[in-house]
Write a protein that holds these residues in place. Structure first.
Motif, mmCIF file in Angstrom:
data_model
loop_
_atom_site.group_PDB
_atom_site.id
_atom_site.type_symbol
_atom_site.label_atom_id
_atom_site.label_comp_id
_atom_site.label_asym_id
_atom_site.label_seq_id
_atom_site.Cartn_x
_atom_site.Cartn_y
_atom_site.Cartn_z
ATOM 1 N N HIS A 76 -10.161 -0.511 -0.087
ATOM 2 C CA HIS A 76 -11.337 -1.149 0.553
ATOM 3 C C HIS A 76 -11.982 -1.791 -1.143
ATOM 4 O O HIS A 76 -12.004 -1.143 -1.947
ATOM 5 N N LEU A 77 -12.111 -3.242 -0.831
ATOM 6 C CA LEU A 77 -12.856 -3.838 -2.215
ATOM 7 C C LEU A 77 -13.901 -4.723 -1.619
ATOM 8 O O LEU A 77 -13.688 -5.437 -1.101
ATOM 9 N N HIS A 78 -15.044 -4.524 -2.411
ATOM 10 C CA HIS A 78 -15.942 -5.495 -2.063
ATOM 11 C C HIS A 78 -16.055 -6.783 -3.219
ATOM 12 O O HIS A 78 -16.277 -6.322 -4.620
ATOM 13 N N LEU A 79 -15.585 -7.790 -3.269
ATOM 14 C CA LEU A 79 -15.056 -8.820 -4.059
ATOM 15 C C LEU A 79 -16.031 -9.871 -3.683
ATOM 16 O O LEU A 79 -15.757 -10.983 -2.787
ATOM 17 N N THR A 106 -6.864 -12.706 -3.925
ATOM 18 C CA THR A 106 -6.848 -11.749 -2.585
ATOM 19 C C THR A 106 -5.493 -11.936 -2.107
ATOM 20 O O THR A 106 -5.257 -10.689 -1.497
ATOM 21 N N ARG A 128 -3.483 -8.080 -1.581
ATOM 22 C CA ARG A 128 -3.270 -7.755 -0.345
ATOM 23 C C ARG A 128 -1.701 -7.365 -0.385
ATOM 24 O O ARG A 128 -1.172 -6.445 0.201
ATOM 25 N N SER A 178 -8.924 -3.433 2.938
ATOM 26 C CA SER A 178 -9.928 -4.373 3.672
ATOM 27 C C SER A 178 -10.657 -4.904 2.588
ATOM 28 O O SER A 178 -10.838 -4.301 1.415
ATOM 29 N N LEU A 179 -11.543 -6.177 2.716
ATOM 30 C CA LEU A 179 -12.047 -6.736 1.736
ATOM 31 C C LEU A 179 -13.438 -7.093 2.366
ATOM 32 O O LEU A 179 -13.543 -7.638 3.671
ATOM 33 N N SER A 180 -14.532 -7.137 1.763
ATOM 34 C CA SER A 180 -15.712 -7.487 1.987
ATOM 35 C C SER A 180 -16.390 -8.287 0.953
ATOM 36 O O SER A 180 -15.778 -8.261 -0.257
ATOM 37 N N THR A 181 -17.480 -9.023 1.110
ATOM 38 C CA THR A 181 -17.986 -9.991 0.197
ATOM 39 C C THR A 181 -19.296 -10.349 0.134
ATOM 40 O O THR A 181 -20.141 -9.835 1.000
ATOM 41 N N PHE A 196 -12.585 -11.452 5.929
ATOM 42 C CA PHE A 196 -13.598 -10.280 5.414
ATOM 43 C C PHE A 196 -13.911 -9.421 6.460
ATOM 44 O O PHE A 196 -14.200 -9.887 7.705
ATOM 45 N N ARG A 213 -11.335 2.494 4.253
ATOM 46 C CA ARG A 213 -11.585 1.126 4.484
ATOM 47 C C ARG A 213 -12.990 0.624 4.768
ATOM 48 O O ARG A 213 -13.285 -0.521 4.819
#
Ligand code: SF4
Length: 452
Positions: A268-271, A297, A301, A308-311, A337, A413
């Motif tokens: 999981h990455l907060h970008l 991104t 991936r 999983s990505l969040s932003t 996201f 994630r």
């Protein structure tokens, strides 16, 4: 002696509050359930948004009223304002009545504050308060940010920011970037492991620009630090490592490679993207384009399947057009996201964006934010539904508030799951099948361990 803390704002404040609580514990202080029962109240403030400052000022006024009431009964309450707003407003908070104002770089004076608070509690008056040494404080990292009993812990690796995004106050209140000695970071990892922590988050305003130069001239960058952290956690019960905040403009391919090599880094990455329009990104001084963000991104991936990505998304920036907003919605559709922190622009005095022309009308900002939130909800639900039926490793964090026979767990994630189980499992990792959804939380079933 007892204390009560209120912490506002980002994870850095949470970590710094934990470090201050450790100093209190060392001196034999214990936590009070609320301000009423405490000898010292500390509000760790945030200056990022005006609303956060207003909330903290409101709380400060309430605490000062409590202090007066207590003084009438002959019991002294020490009120400390700490954090970014304390750094920014300094004297003004003292004039409002705070006993001590401790900016972000001035943590070294905390033991002196405690000494004086202890004396004032005994004498029941503020007569013992003397001015803190006037100094030009240099930021120093605390040695531990452990909150006893926590399974997850932050480890600050940097302080400050050099980026000057045009809307952001952080570089003005926290100053320029300072990286922490890697040896101290590794020591803290070992310490946290010994105290039952299972997951750590390496923390900084822009972790990707971490830099350390040793006395021997050896240099360490962020991927190098990640490699060291991966090796250090192997000797501890810590199973998961995350990092925050990652800035797309400094996110190197080497970092992706290290994450791919070491499964200890959570998928999981907060970008933070902030916006999907190049014109707005430029006005924000983010120094990357939507194309570069999308390319990054995609590479992430490809190298880390299933991540999983969040932003963070900021709408209603001065000059933002309907087309700019469409670009943001389009970027969201492309990336999908898992979740986003979405907010609209609020001018912050002291930042470059505060004086920008073409401000967006409040109602329009809210409507645009509403469109972004609505789309995010669709993506969150779609992505969670796609996961039904799959297996995930999850860290058991506690008992469900709704059902005492169920455990609450978080996957790597960053998805929440509940499943039947006993409290003795808290702090362990469980392999679960994600069976269905209740809101944004999975109902899951634990996969029985294989027998030999
Ligand atoms: S990277 Fe930009 S938004 Fe983040 S703390 Fe630094 S200036 Fe603020």
């Amino acid at each position: 002696m007892t204390y009560f803390f209120e912490t506002y704002g980002c994870q850095m404040n949470v970590a710094e509050s934990a470090a201050l609580k450790a100093v209190l514990a060392e001196r034999g202080w214990s936590a009070a359930p609320d301000g009423e029962a405490a000898d010292l109240v500390l509000i760790n403030t945030c200056a990022v948004r005006r609303t956060a400052e207003e909330r903290a000022l409101g709380r400060l006024a309430q605490l000062l009223a409590l202090k007066k009431k207590r003084a009438a009964r002959g019991r002294f309450l020490t009120v400390v304002a700490a954090g970014c707003m304390a750094q920014r407003m300094g004297e003004e908070l003292k004039e409002r009545g705070a006993d001590y104002v401790m900016g972000t770089a001035a943590r070294s004076v905390f033991p002196l504050i405690l000494e004086q608070a202890e004396r004032s509690a005994v004498s029941g008056s503020s007569l013992e308060l003397s001015p803190l040494p006037v100094e030009n404080p240099v930021f120093a990292f605390a040695s531990s940010h452990l909150e006893e009993g926590n399974l997850r812990s932050f480890i600050p690796i940097m302080h400050g920011c050099n980026n000057f995004c045009s809307y952001c106050i952080v570089p003005y209140v926290r100053g320029r970037e300072v990286s922490r000695d890697p040896a101290a970071i590794m020591r803290e990892i070992r310490l946290l492991g010994e105290h039952g922590v299972r997951e750590i988050t390496l923390l900084g305003q822009n972790v990707n620009t971490y830099r350390w130069e040793g006395d021997d001239g050896g240099r360490l960058n962020f991927p190098g630090l990640l490699r060291m952290a991966a090796a250090a956690v192997e000797k501890t019960p810590i199973k998961w490592v995350r990092f925050l905040s990652a800035n797309p403009k400094d996110f190197s391919r080497e970092t992706i490679q290290v994450m791919a090599e070491h499964p200890v880094f959570c998928r999981h990455l907060h970008l933070c993207v902030q916006h999907g329009s190049n014109d707005v990104l430029k006005a924000m001084n983010r120094r990357y384009t939507r194309e570069q963000y999308l390319e990054l991104t995609e590479e992430i991936r490809k190298a880390l399947p299933g991540i999983s990505l969040s932003t963070d998304i900021l709408v209603g920036f001065p000059g933002e057009t309907e087309e700019d907003l469409e670009q943001t919605l389009d970027l969201m559709n492309r990336v999908r996201f898992l979740y986003s922190y979405m907010y609209h622009f609020n001018p912050r005095e002291g930042t470059a964006a505060c004086s920008l022309p073409n401000r967006i009308d409040e109602g329009l900002k809210r409507r645009r934010l509403g469109r972004v939130i609505a789309l995010q909800k669709v993506h969150t639900l779609e992505l969670l539904r796609e996961r039904i039926g799959s297996r995930a490793l999850a860290l058991v964090e506690g008992i469900s508030r709704k059902n005492a026979d169920e455990l609450v767990a978080r996957t790597e994630r960053d998805e929440m799951a509940v499943f039947p189980g006993k409290a003795s499992r808290i702090g362990s990792f469980a392999e679960v099948t994600l069976a269905s959804l209740r809101g944004n939380t999975f109902r899951a079933a634990e996969v029985p361990p294989k027998e030999c």
